[in-house]
Design a protein around this motif. Sequence first.
Motif, mmCIF file in Angstrom:
data_model
loop_
_atom_site.group_PDB
_atom_site.id
_atom_site.type_symbol
_atom_site.label_atom_id
_atom_site.label_comp_id
_atom_site.label_asym_id
_atom_site.label_seq_id
_atom_site.Cartn_x
_atom_site.Cartn_y
_atom_site.Cartn_z
ATOM 1 N N ASN A 58 40.773 41.443 37.350
ATOM 2 C CA ASN A 58 39.422 41.133 37.833
ATOM 3 C C ASN A 58 39.389 39.900 38.720
ATOM 4 O OD1 ASN A 58 38.389 43.332 36.535
ATOM 5 N ND2 ASN A 58 37.260 42.192 34.978
ATOM 6 N N GLU A 59 40.246 38.913 38.411
ATOM 7 C CA GLU A 59 40.280 37.722 39.246
ATOM 8 C C GLU A 59 41.725 37.335 39.547
ATOM 9 O OE1 GLU A 59 39.409 33.758 37.888
ATOM 10 O OE2 GLU A 59 39.377 34.398 35.785
ATOM 11 N N ASN A 60 41.875 36.470 40.524
ATOM 12 C CA ASN A 60 43.179 36.035 41.000
ATOM 13 C C ASN A 60 44.058 35.526 39.866
ATOM 14 O OD1 ASN A 60 44.471 33.132 42.328
ATOM 15 N ND2 ASN A 60 45.094 35.093 43.171
ATOM 16 N N SER A 61 45.315 36.006 39.833
ATOM 17 C CA SER A 61 46.262 35.579 38.800
ATOM 18 C C SER A 61 47.689 35.846 39.259
ATOM 19 C CB SER A 61 46.006 36.330 37.485
ATOM 20 O OG SER A 61 47.002 36.011 36.524
ATOM 21 N N SER A 62 48.569 34.884 39.000
ATOM 22 C CA SER A 62 49.995 35.093 39.270
ATOM 23 C C SER A 62 50.780 35.140 37.968
ATOM 24 C CB SER A 62 50.533 33.969 40.173
ATOM 25 O OG SER A 62 50.343 32.696 39.569
ATOM 26 N N ASP A 63 50.107 35.489 36.885
ATOM 27 C CA ASP A 63 50.705 35.536 35.549
ATOM 28 C C ASP A 63 51.642 36.737 35.443
ATOM 29 O OD1 ASP A 63 51.316 35.789 32.844
ATOM 30 O OD2 ASP A 63 49.314 35.193 32.187
ATOM 31 N N ILE A 64 52.931 36.486 35.387
ATOM 32 C CA ILE A 64 53.920 37.566 35.364
ATOM 33 C C ILE A 64 53.845 38.353 34.056
ATOM 34 C CG2 ILE A 64 55.815 36.186 34.434
ATOM 35 C CD1 ILE A 64 57.650 37.680 36.426
ATOM 36 N N ASN A 65 53.476 37.691 32.971
ATOM 37 C CA ASN A 65 53.344 38.399 31.693
ATOM 38 C C ASN A 65 52.187 39.395 31.745
ATOM 39 O OD1 ASN A 65 55.496 37.047 30.365
ATOM 40 N ND2 ASN A 65 54.159 35.297 29.973
ATOM 41 N N MET A 66 51.077 38.996 32.365
ATOM 42 C CA MET A 66 49.953 39.914 32.541
ATOM 43 C C MET A 66 50.371 41.102 33.406
ATOM 44 S SD MET A 66 46.297 39.378 34.512
ATOM 45 C CE MET A 66 45.683 38.103 33.411
ATOM 46 N N PHE A 67 51.103 40.823 34.484
ATOM 47 C CA PHE A 67 51.575 41.894 35.364
ATOM 48 C C PHE A 67 52.451 42.876 34.601
ATOM 49 C CE2 PHE A 67 54.828 43.629 38.220
ATOM 50 C CZ PHE A 67 54.035 44.229 39.193
ATOM 51 N N ASP A 68 53.405 42.358 33.836
ATOM 52 C CA ASP A 68 54.303 43.231 33.065
ATOM 53 C C ASP A 68 53.526 44.068 32.056
ATOM 54 O OD1 ASP A 68 56.482 42.329 34.460
ATOM 55 O OD2 ASP A 68 57.336 41.132 32.823
ATOM 56 N N GLU A 69 52.581 43.438 31.378
ATOM 57 C CA GLU A 69 51.781 44.160 30.386
ATOM 58 C C GLU A 69 50.980 45.279 31.032
ATOM 59 O OE1 GLU A 69 49.398 41.208 28.528
ATOM 60 O OE2 GLU A 69 51.086 40.219 27.500
ATOM 61 N N GLN A 70 50.367 44.985 32.176
ATOM 62 C CA GLN A 70 49.576 46.004 32.876
ATOM 63 C C GLN A 70 50.467 47.132 33.389
ATOM 64 O OE1 GLN A 70 46.166 46.231 33.196
ATOM 65 N NE2 GLN A 70 46.216 44.562 31.715
ATOM 66 N N LEU A 71 51.669 46.788 33.848
ATOM 67 C CA LEU A 71 52.600 47.794 34.354
ATOM 68 C C LEU A 71 53.041 48.732 33.237
ATOM 69 C CD1 LEU A 71 54.063 48.731 36.887
ATOM 70 C CD2 LEU A 71 55.879 47.086 36.389
ATOM 71 N N ILE A 72 53.382 48.176 32.084
ATOM 72 C CA ILE A 72 53.787 48.994 30.939
ATOM 73 C C ILE A 72 52.639 49.914 30.519
ATOM 74 C CG2 ILE A 72 54.392 48.916 28.478
ATOM 75 C CD1 ILE A 72 55.888 46.277 29.095
ATOM 76 N N LYS A 73 51.426 49.378 30.522
ATOM 77 C CA LYS A 73 50.250 50.168 30.140
ATOM 78 C C LYS A 73 50.029 51.321 31.108
ATOM 79 C CE LYS A 73 45.298 49.647 29.166
ATOM 80 N NZ LYS A 73 44.165 48.666 29.091
ATOM 81 N N VAL A 74 50.166 51.068 32.411
ATOM 82 C CA VAL A 74 49.949 52.100 33.430
ATOM 83 C C VAL A 74 51.024 53.182 33.351
ATOM 84 C CG1 VAL A 74 50.075 52.517 35.924
ATOM 85 C CG2 VAL A 74 48.629 50.697 35.049
ATOM 86 N N LEU A 75 52.261 52.788 33.132
ATOM 87 C CA LEU A 75 53.353 53.771 33.064
ATOM 88 C C LEU A 75 53.224 54.650 31.819
ATOM 89 C CD1 LEU A 75 56.353 51.640 34.381
ATOM 90 C CD2 LEU A 75 54.810 53.154 35.635
ATOM 91 N N ASN A 76 52.659 54.104 30.747
ATOM 92 C CA ASN A 76 52.179 54.899 29.610
ATOM 93 C C ASN A 76 53.210 55.900 29.079
ATOM 94 O OD1 ASN A 76 50.247 55.757 27.712
ATOM 95 N ND2 ASN A 76 49.515 57.392 29.066
ATOM 96 N N ASN A 77 54.422 55.409 28.816
ATOM 97 C CA ASN A 77 55.450 56.317 28.297
ATOM 98 C C ASN A 77 56.049 55.836 26.974
ATOM 99 O OD1 ASN A 77 57.169 54.230 29.137
ATOM 100 N ND2 ASN A 77 57.688 55.264 31.064
ATOM 101 N N GLY A 78 55.268 55.047 26.241
ATOM 102 C CA GLY A 78 55.692 54.613 24.915
ATOM 103 C C GLY A 78 56.663 53.455 24.903
ATOM 104 N N ALA A 79 56.929 52.855 26.058
ATOM 105 C CA ALA A 79 57.910 51.777 26.148
ATOM 106 C C ALA A 79 57.318 50.462 25.633
ATOM 107 C CB ALA A 79 58.380 51.617 27.584
#
Length: 320
Positions: A58-79
């Motif tokens: 929703n707002e500007n962020s360079s948080d790599i942990n947030m990015f990784d979490e969102q990526l895992i959620k989007v890929l949605n394959n139980g990883a």
Amino acid sequence: MLFRSCKKGNSAVERFLNGESGILLVTGEKRSGKSAFSRYLAMSCFESERIFNLRAPNENSSDINMFDEQLIKVLNNGAKSVDEAFYNLPDKSVIIINDLEIWWERREGGTAVVERIIELTKVYGNKVLFIVNVNKYSLNIINKLTSINFWLNDLILCQPFSAKDIKELIMLRHKAGGLKFIYRSRREDDMTNWEFAALFNRIFKLSSGNPGYAISVWLSSIVEFKDGILYLDRPISFSSSLTDNLTDDQILCLLQFILHRRFSKNHLTSVLKRDSKTISMIIQSLLNRGLITEKFPGVYSLEKMTEHLLIEKFKTLELI
């Protein structure tokens, strides 16, 4: 054809399918159709189960942990980890990363997410095509701070639409809603080709061929909706005086919105190193002038209807 970069995009996808890795970077002016083109290209070249769409926070962020979490959620394959998620992906998948300008900050460590994307491309680029879109003003700076240019499959610049393309885009959206319109007392079905041309040439001129701004101009011309009919008046331009007499603090604040798109007051306080009272006063003054809007609760962005004027003003001042 609304997307004139399709041929170049298809060639980039073909290189990926033939084993060449690299990021497909889509850039251009704000609201120039970058995200729409990214989706269109992916949907026309890949099966739906191989397409993954990562939205920006929703707002500007360079948080790599947030990015990784969102990526895992989007890929949605139980990883449970990014590496496991990529291992579980079907071969020759595509990940669309939208609005990279929101994923970086101009500070020490502010390019962590960009560097993460480069790292993932190095490791998994033969398996996954990354389609990344970003506005060109942010990209100019990101290029200076990172090596992303060295890891490109290709770079696609979204160009302005023609008046004909603007008409096709707007009428496709209009007809999809199943509504009719009356323009200055003329029913849609009774309008001549010349009248249609005059209307959409006007929209083209006001928007400079930018599809996002063209849609805003179209919507702003609606003066009434009654009995399933839209009543339209002649599209008008906003006065450039809206961007006159800006203070240094207002300019500095608006520049952050151009480069990074969305901010909360607390984040702006940190970025601009001002006290919260001063930031609140700047935000309120920009709201009052119609230059920003509250996009999400407590999160602000540029106002769509005046954004174009503001960017032209900042170009004139050589700030972008």
